[in-house]
Write an enzyme that holds these catalytic residues in place. Structure first.
Site, PDB file in Angstrom:
ATOM      1  N   SER A 111       0.856  -1.394   0.099  1.00  0.00           N
ATOM      2  CA  SER A 111       0.051   0.086   0.026  1.00  0.00           C
ATOM      3  C   SER A 111       0.870   1.219  -0.168  1.00  0.00           C
ATOM      4  O   SER A 111       0.776   2.205  -0.598  1.00  0.00           O
ATOM      5  CB  SER A 111      -1.197   0.048   1.271  1.00  0.00           C
ATOM      6  OG  SER A 111      -0.300   0.120   2.469  1.00  0.00           O
ATOM      7  N   ASP A 123       6.704   2.809   6.229  1.00  0.00           N
ATOM      8  CA  ASP A 123       6.879   2.129   5.069  1.00  0.00           C
ATOM      9  C   ASP A 123       6.841   3.150   3.910  1.00  0.00           C
ATOM     10  O   ASP A 123       7.544   3.160   2.883  1.00  0.00           O
ATOM     11  CB  ASP A 123       5.236   1.120   4.855  1.00  0.00           C
ATOM     12  CG  ASP A 123       5.346   0.289   5.669  1.00  0.00           C
ATOM     13  OD1 ASP A 123       6.364  -0.156   6.473  1.00  0.00           O
ATOM     14  OD2 ASP A 123       4.279  -0.679   5.618  1.00  0.00           O
TER      15      ASP A 123
END
Length: 274
Positions: free
Chosen positions: A98, A140
């Site tokens: 994502s 991330d």
């Protein structure tokens, strides 16, 4: 149209966490590295700001992507562009799929003849990541946006330079529950047994600091040992499984300097070997 025609395809690399899973959510340090595979996005002029949905997504995944894109488009002030996606990253396996998508989309939403500033990419990608994960740590999409080995703590990232190449093998083990469910379950346990879990998470954070020093000195054996210890602590926190442990031991028996799960863990996911 001239400005939009200059949009080049943008790439968001996937990532692995070398050291520091879960502790980073509580403000401890972590080490993360980008991969050579990820998500590519490209745009074309359009009357509205829209996203062409990739094939093969479940209804829930499509809904999550729609919400995330709407948040990213709003943060980028709705440029008139239609965005297409191509992914090399498996979803929900701990590789930051994502985040890679969010970074690639953010670059195109903000793009033009000049590459957007990293801080702008981080802002738009974070807006998307919040829709995907609720309260992400930020590691991330920061790793993906900077496309660099980083030391990360409390939203602050420092690029790390290694005098030796870090060669990683990434393996995928079965399927796993959604990352949000795994993290929420972990937070519940950590809140109930606060002192106990804080001690372990603090040690994981210290391993990330030690791993950073090992990398900077070119001591890959030291990094590998820190990874092995990190995996043991993640097992103690209930974040691994029999299938993940089996892959960790298999990689070590094949000569990996260190092997551990990466990402949220759970009943399946990604295992890395150095």
């Amino acid at each position: 149209v001239d400005r939009l025609s200059l949009h080049l395809s943008a790439f968001g690399p996937a990532k692995v966490i070398l050291l520091g899973e879960h502790g980073v959510v509580f403000g401890h340090a972590a080490l993360a590295a980008p991969l050579s595979r990820g998500v590519r996005a490209w745009g074309e002029p359009s009357r509205t700001c829209e996203l062409e949905m990739p094939e093969g997504l479940s209804k829930l995944q499509m809904q999550a992507l729609e919400r995330a894109f709407a948040a990213g488009a709003k943060a980028a002030r709705h440029p008139k562009i239609r965005i297409h996606l191509e992914s090399e990253v498996p979803v929900s396996m701990g590789l930051g799929s994502s985040a890679a998508l969010s970074v690639a989309v953010a670059k195109v939403l903000l793009g033009g003849s000049v590459a957007p500033a990293p801080q702008k990419v981080l802002r738009v990608a974070m807006a998307m990541e919040r829709e995907f994960h609720g309260t992400p740590s930020g590691i991330d999409h920061t790793t993906s946006a900077l496309d660099s080995l980083i030391w990360f703590r409390k939203g602050q990232a420092k690029k790390i330079v290694s005098p030796k190449p870090l060669r990683l093998l990434v393996t995928l083990v079965g399927e796993r529950s959604p990352a949000r469910e795994i993290i929420e379950s972990f937070r519940t346990r950590a809140s109930r047994y606060k002192g106990r879990y804080n001690r372990v998470l603090g040690e994981i954070g210290r391993l990330a600091d030690e791993g950073r020093r090992s990398i900077q000195k070119g001591e890959l054996e030291g990094l590998g040992d820190a990874m092995n210890v990190n995996h043991g602590l993640l097992c103690a926190l209930g974040l691994s499984s029999e299938s993940l442990d089996s892959m960790v031991y298999r990689l070590r028996s094949m000569g990996a300097l260190g092997a551990k799960i990466t990402g949220a863990g759970g009943d399946g996911g990604a295992v890395i070997g150095l």
